[in-house]
Design a protein around this motif. Sequence first.
Motif, PDB file in Angstrom:
ATOM      1  N   ARG A 172       0.723  -1.235   0.157  1.00 35.47           N
ATOM      2  CA  ARG A 172       0.046  -0.146   0.089  1.00 35.47           C
ATOM      3  C   ARG A 172       0.894   1.278  -0.010  1.00 35.47           C
ATOM      4  O   ARG A 172       1.489   1.544   0.855  1.00 35.47           O
ATOM      5  N   PRO A 173       1.047   1.783  -0.952  1.00 29.04           N
ATOM      6  CA  PRO A 173       1.766   3.242  -1.070  1.00 29.04           C
ATOM      7  C   PRO A 173       1.280   4.332  -0.136  1.00 29.04           C
ATOM      8  O   PRO A 173       0.037   4.348   0.309  1.00 29.04           O
ATOM      9  N   ALA A 174       2.194   5.041   0.379  1.00 22.28           N
ATOM     10  CA  ALA A 174       1.886   6.305   1.128  1.00 22.28           C
ATOM     11  C   ALA A 174       0.961   7.143   0.399  1.00 22.28           C
ATOM     12  O   ALA A 174       1.106   7.592  -0.735  1.00 22.28           O
ATOM     13  N   ILE A 310      -0.054  16.222 -11.068  1.00 23.90           N
ATOM     14  CA  ILE A 310       0.276  15.678  -9.546  1.00 23.90           C
ATOM     15  C   ILE A 310      -0.446  16.251  -8.441  1.00 23.90           C
ATOM     16  O   ILE A 310      -1.143  15.795  -7.767  1.00 23.90           O
ATOM     17  N   ASP A 311      -0.605  17.674  -8.463  1.00 21.50           N
ATOM     18  CA  ASP A 311      -1.142  18.590  -7.658  1.00 21.50           C
ATOM     19  C   ASP A 311      -2.785  18.351  -7.545  1.00 21.50           C
ATOM     20  O   ASP A 311      -3.423  18.199  -6.360  1.00 21.50           O
ATOM     21  N   ALA A 312      -3.375  17.739  -8.614  1.00 20.44           N
ATOM     22  CA  ALA A 312      -4.784  17.393  -8.592  1.00 20.44           C
ATOM     23  C   ALA A 312      -5.357  16.043  -8.108  1.00 20.44           C
ATOM     24  O   ALA A 312      -6.488  16.060  -7.687  1.00 20.44           O
ATOM     25  N   LEU A 313      -4.184  15.412  -7.754  1.00 17.83           N
ATOM     26  CA  LEU A 313      -4.439  14.007  -7.047  1.00 17.83           C
ATOM     27  C   LEU A 313      -4.730  14.181  -5.625  1.00 17.83           C
ATOM     28  O   LEU A 313      -3.818  14.234  -5.028  1.00 17.83           O
ATOM     29  N   PRO A 315      -5.838  12.942  -1.668  1.00 13.94           N
ATOM     30  CA  PRO A 315      -5.619  11.798  -1.384  1.00 13.94           C
ATOM     31  C   PRO A 315      -6.801  10.609  -1.465  1.00 13.94           C
ATOM     32  O   PRO A 315      -6.425   9.260  -1.711  1.00 13.94           O
ATOM     33  N   ALA A 316      -7.934  10.773  -1.288  1.00  8.09           N
ATOM     34  CA  ALA A 316      -9.134   9.968  -1.712  1.00  8.09           C
ATOM     35  C   ALA A 316      -8.809   9.425  -3.297  1.00  8.09           C
ATOM     36  O   ALA A 316      -9.160   8.137  -3.176  1.00  8.09           O
ATOM     37  N   LEU A 318      -6.043   9.193  -4.776  1.00  8.24           N
ATOM     38  CA  LEU A 318      -4.607   8.446  -4.806  1.00  8.24           C
ATOM     39  C   LEU A 318      -4.885   7.113  -4.353  1.00  8.24           C
ATOM     40  O   LEU A 318      -4.560   5.934  -4.863  1.00  8.24           O
ATOM     41  N   GLU A 319      -5.732   6.751  -3.176  1.00  8.47           N
ATOM     42  CA  GLU A 319      -6.164   5.485  -2.526  1.00  8.47           C
ATOM     43  C   GLU A 319      -6.904   4.826  -3.661  1.00  8.47           C
ATOM     44  O   GLU A 319      -6.600   3.588  -3.666  1.00  8.47           O
ATOM     45  N   ALA A 320      -7.869   5.441  -4.183  1.00  7.71           N
ATOM     46  CA  ALA A 320      -8.733   4.483  -5.355  1.00  7.71           C
ATOM     47  C   ALA A 320      -7.878   4.068  -6.347  1.00  7.71           C
ATOM     48  O   ALA A 320      -8.010   3.048  -6.889  1.00  7.71           O
ATOM     49  N   MET A 321      -7.114   4.879  -6.929  1.00  5.06           N
ATOM     50  CA  MET A 321      -6.084   4.673  -7.917  1.00  5.06           C
ATOM     51  C   MET A 321      -5.246   3.548  -7.347  1.00  5.06           C
ATOM     52  O   MET A 321      -4.999   2.703  -8.442  1.00  5.06           O
ATOM     53  N   ALA A 322      -4.859   3.537  -6.443  1.00  7.01           N
ATOM     54  CA  ALA A 322      -3.891   2.300  -5.866  1.00  7.01           C
ATOM     55  C   ALA A 322      -4.485   1.156  -5.678  1.00  7.01           C
ATOM     56  O   ALA A 322      -4.184   0.153  -6.262  1.00  7.01           O
ATOM     57  N   ARG A 323      -5.804   1.215  -5.114  1.00  5.13           N
ATOM     58  CA  ARG A 323      -6.614  -0.194  -5.071  1.00  5.13           C
ATOM     59  C   ARG A 323      -7.026  -0.607  -6.771  1.00  5.13           C
ATOM     60  O   ARG A 323      -6.898  -1.808  -6.923  1.00  5.13           O
ATOM     61  N   ALA A 324      -7.288   0.176  -7.579  1.00  2.00           N
ATOM     62  CA  ALA A 324      -7.731  -0.011  -9.114  1.00  2.00           C
ATOM     63  C   ALA A 324      -6.126  -0.752  -9.669  1.00  2.00           C
ATOM     64  O   ALA A 324      -6.420  -1.638 -10.660  1.00  2.00           O
ATOM     65  N   SER A 325      -5.000  -0.162  -9.267  1.00  2.00           N
ATOM     66  CA  SER A 325      -3.750  -0.685  -9.825  1.00  2.00           C
ATOM     67  C   SER A 325      -3.695  -1.892  -9.340  1.00  2.00           C
ATOM     68  O   SER A 325      -3.098  -2.922 -10.223  1.00  2.00           O
TER      69      SER A 325
END
Length: 348
Positions: A172-174, A310-313, A315-316, A318-325
Amino acid sequence: MRLLIAGGGTGGHLFPALAVARAFRAEEPDGAVLLVGKAGGPEERLVPEAGFELATVKIRGLDRDAVWKNAALPAIIPAALRAGLRIVDRFKPDVVLGMGGYVMAPAVAGARLRGIPYVLHEKDVRPGLATRMFAGSAAAVCTTLPGTEKRIKARLTVQTGVPLREGFVARRPAVPARSLLVTGGSQGARNLNVAVWRALDDLCARFEEVVHVAGRQGAAGVAEHRHDRYRGLTFTDDMAALMSRADLVVSRAGVGTIAEATAVGLPMVLVPGTFGGGHQEDNAAAMVEAGAAVSIRDANLSARTLVAAIDALQPAQLEAMARASATAGRRDAAQRVLGVLREVGNRK
């Protein structure tokens, strides 16, 4: 089983070939494996270092972006096909695996001529010319992302994913991201490099660490740009180690890098290259649709647009993108490809 694996010229083709070779050796220690690559390619160093036998062919692909460079192909291709046939005759494989790209063509053509079954692996959503040429007679075509099967005529397609080098471990990325990894693939990406260097102060202000694989073409820029939080590299043999520290990846949309990032479960900002008929745009679109990435068009890439994306990402997101990845990632692709090869070999 005697397995011949054809492909190389770039890391995107070579590293998956080596992954299959390692998996084959682990599962069939009494089997024989030969890798066939490009004379002068990175395989001349990396394949022997990995402990495998290598044969090479002098070959060059069709250049769609600089057509004048194709003038020598009428002389190069026949010689390459004869060399590929000699390699096939000498090794006498039970089955041949073509890893996509023009480098596989001589050995795969030799297998077809000799009636030896062969399997293709296509990384991109949009199949390359070599895959399209040989798919019709292939025993099976292994694919990576959804949609490829609609673009080729093949007896059998199997979605296996991209065989990976060892060491890619899901985590899980930070969030917010602390470590940024930028890579343009094994050969680098000039526009991406320039955007990163122009945005370097802003990126280093936002991340504790910025690791940038610039390719050999970026050697001068890596040497020129210095920052406490910046580490520039021209090449790496250990992308798994870099991704084990990264929280966000900015990269071209080559499927090899996408497969590695999704195996770890990292969110991505993709900048698809426009070369090679624009096949990377389809790869990026598939990841955006899956929710694992956002995309920036190469024509729109600049220091400003990179930092803005990058600034537009939040936290929520980023977390959803990590799960999808992580959902899209496949760490057992080499074993899946071997399963197809065994099934084909057993039909003989």
